[in-house]
Design an enzyme around this catalytic site. Sequence first.
Site, PDB file in Angstrom:
ATOM      1  N   HIS A   1       0.794  -1.166   0.002  1.00 37.40           N
ATOM      2  CA  HIS A   1      -0.151   0.134   0.007  1.00 37.40           C
ATOM      3  C   HIS A   1       0.876   1.126   0.208  1.00 37.40           C
ATOM      4  O   HIS A   1       1.892   1.353   0.489  1.00 37.40           O
ATOM      5  CB  HIS A   1      -0.891  -0.040   0.969  1.00 37.40           C
ATOM      6  CG  HIS A   1      -0.344   0.068   2.506  1.00 37.40           C
ATOM      7  ND1 HIS A   1      -0.170   1.403   3.043  1.00 37.40           N
ATOM      8  CD2 HIS A   1       0.118  -0.610   3.403  1.00 37.40           C
ATOM      9  CE1 HIS A   1       0.500   1.442   4.290  1.00 37.40           C
ATOM     10  NE2 HIS A   1       0.308   0.001   4.344  1.00 37.40           N
TER      11      HIS A   1
ATOM     12  N   ASP B   1       6.459   2.630   6.089  1.00 39.39           N
ATOM     13  CA  ASP B   1       5.185   1.957   6.210  1.00 39.39           C
ATOM     14  C   ASP B   1       4.199   2.527   5.182  1.00 39.39           C
ATOM     15  O   ASP B   1       3.533   3.520   5.575  1.00 39.39           O
ATOM     16  CB  ASP B   1       4.696   1.649   7.618  1.00 39.39           C
ATOM     17  CG  ASP B   1       3.305   0.976   7.533  1.00 39.39           C
ATOM     18  OD1 ASP B   1       2.894   0.466   6.573  1.00 39.39           O
ATOM     19  OD2 ASP B   1       2.521   1.049   8.558  1.00 39.39           O
TER      20      ASP B   1
ATOM     21  N   GLU C   1      -5.226   1.358   2.901  1.00 36.74           N
ATOM     22  CA  GLU C   1      -4.776  -0.003   3.857  1.00 36.74           C
ATOM     23  C   GLU C   1      -4.734   0.698   5.103  1.00 36.74           C
ATOM     24  O   GLU C   1      -5.244   0.259   6.181  1.00 36.74           O
ATOM     25  CB  GLU C   1      -3.641  -0.477   3.459  1.00 36.74           C
ATOM     26  CG  GLU C   1      -3.159  -1.666   4.100  1.00 36.74           C
ATOM     27  CD  GLU C   1      -2.529  -1.493   5.767  1.00 36.74           C
ATOM     28  OE1 GLU C   1      -2.567  -2.362   6.538  1.00 36.74           O
ATOM     29  OE2 GLU C   1      -2.196  -0.184   5.860  1.00 36.74           O
ATOM     30  N   GLU C   2      -4.422   2.296   5.395  1.00 33.19           N
ATOM     31  CA  GLU C   2      -4.269   2.839   6.570  1.00 33.19           C
ATOM     32  C   GLU C   2      -5.540   2.950   7.536  1.00 33.19           C
ATOM     33  O   GLU C   2      -5.736   3.104   8.651  1.00 33.19           O
ATOM     34  CB  GLU C   2      -3.418   3.991   6.787  1.00 33.19           C
ATOM     35  CG  GLU C   2      -2.017   3.875   6.486  1.00 33.19           C
ATOM     36  CD  GLU C   2      -1.235   3.097   7.466  1.00 33.19           C
ATOM     37  OE1 GLU C   2      -1.798   2.619   8.511  1.00 33.19           O
ATOM     38  OE2 GLU C   2       0.059   2.810   7.058  1.00 33.19           O
TER      39      GLU C   2
ATOM     40  N   ASP D   1       4.394  -5.640   3.542  1.00 33.85           N
ATOM     41  CA  ASP D   1       4.070  -4.816   4.821  1.00 33.85           C
ATOM     42  C   ASP D   1       5.206  -4.652   5.626  1.00 33.85           C
ATOM     43  O   ASP D   1       6.044  -5.201   5.354  1.00 33.85           O
ATOM     44  CB  ASP D   1       2.540  -4.680   5.401  1.00 33.85           C
ATOM     45  CG  ASP D   1       2.105  -3.236   5.528  1.00 33.85           C
ATOM     46  OD1 ASP D   1       3.112  -2.449   5.924  1.00 33.85           O
ATOM     47  OD2 ASP D   1       1.018  -3.254   5.600  1.00 33.85           O
TER      48      ASP D   1
ATOM     49  N   HIS E   1       5.005   3.487  12.525  1.00 36.46           N
ATOM     50  CA  HIS E   1       3.881   4.474  12.910  1.00 36.46           C
ATOM     51  C   HIS E   1       4.563   5.618  13.761  1.00 36.46           C
ATOM     52  O   HIS E   1       3.630   6.591  14.098  1.00 36.46           O
ATOM     53  CB  HIS E   1       2.568   3.877  13.447  1.00 36.46           C
ATOM     54  CG  HIS E   1       1.696   3.327  12.567  1.00 36.46           C
ATOM     55  ND1 HIS E   1       0.259   3.298  12.552  1.00 36.46           N
ATOM     56  CD2 HIS E   1       1.890   2.607  11.549  1.00 36.46           C
ATOM     57  CE1 HIS E   1      -0.099   2.457  11.539  1.00 36.46           C
ATOM     58  NE2 HIS E   1       1.000   2.335  10.777  1.00 36.46           N
TER      59      HIS E   1
END
Length: 398
Positions: free
Chosen positions: A75, A193, A227-228, A248, A328
């Site tokens: 993603h 990410d 995706e997030e 990922d 993150h």
Amino acid sequence: MKNSVMPLIDDTYIASFLKTLLETPSPTGYTDAVTRVCCAELERLGVSYEITRRGAIRARLQGGRRQPARALIAHVDTLGAQVKFLKENGRMELVPIGHWSSRFAEGARCTVFTAGHGAFRGTILPLKASGHTFNEEVDTQPVAWSQVELRPDIVAENAADLAVTGFNVGDFVAIDPQPEFLDNGFVVSRHLDDKAGVAAMFGAIKALVEGEVQLAVDTYFLISVTEEVGHGASSVLTHDIASMVTIDNGTTAPGQNSREFGVTIAMADQTGPFDYHLTQKLLRLCREEEIEHQRDIFRYYRSDSAAAIESGADVRTALVTFGIDASHGYERIHMHALHSVARLIHAYAASRVEIRRDAEPLTDSLKGFTGLPMDPANEESWDGRDDAPERPSEGGQN
């Protein structure tokens, strides 16, 4: 046995394309520009693709047969924020896009994209940002999105000034990645990410195309843009796809087995175990290709695999990850992991199809159904050459 020909994975290309992706803001919901970047690169590589209405990409390398097709997905959308409220102090309240702590937003430089009035720079700050004013209270205020605000770099003393400039509720906020590519192979940046996963996937595509690898079946390279926020692969699969490997990040942290080197193959995440047969195949490919690897289980993690299954797709799923420190947050990876992931993607795409029954979504017999180690007689394999009808002469387009 290890393959005699090692795929030529171009690490310089992966790093360069990763840098391009990082320089293109793409919080979930504001991804058109990065979709264009990916499509332009696919065109340069000579790979055909389709785009969904919202910008997810489905690229395809044609194989000897149409079914059972396989897919790999990463993603390109990232974490970010939106303007929640124009405040009377000339600043803005925010809500997060995706799940990330305001602890990592404090001090971030960012860009606010308005609708028709341009983009503006700013900084996300705690409500009590000055020790000279608040003394020790700067250390005791809670960590929450309600405890931070966005300070735009304009003259704005109240909400009216913000509105006149063009700010509004719902404006997208992109967080600066601030990437650093170090000589020792480490890469430090926000949004690794999953832009690092996308870059590794493109590295594998480049090697497959330039190596003129003959694939057993059609192989799709999917790029999701939601995706997030949990949607991801729900709208980009085709009915021909029988198995999907998600690329990922894997979390390197206390209590986890992931590393910033090699490939980390996830056995399960918070949504449950991944497909046994597909996961075991990936582990076997790592052994055969001598790709450094380890296994892990993620307790507070979901990916495009979950989105595919929850949308009703009858597809085998697995998760291949590159180790990432401080996911993150202020993330760090190593190029060794991206190189390893690209090698595994290449090996999987070039491998034979082993479960003949996957060519059909439904059958009325157990013939060809998979077996587990305690009953190996049920296992059947297919090398992708001799057990299915040939592709139609017109190319068997979907």
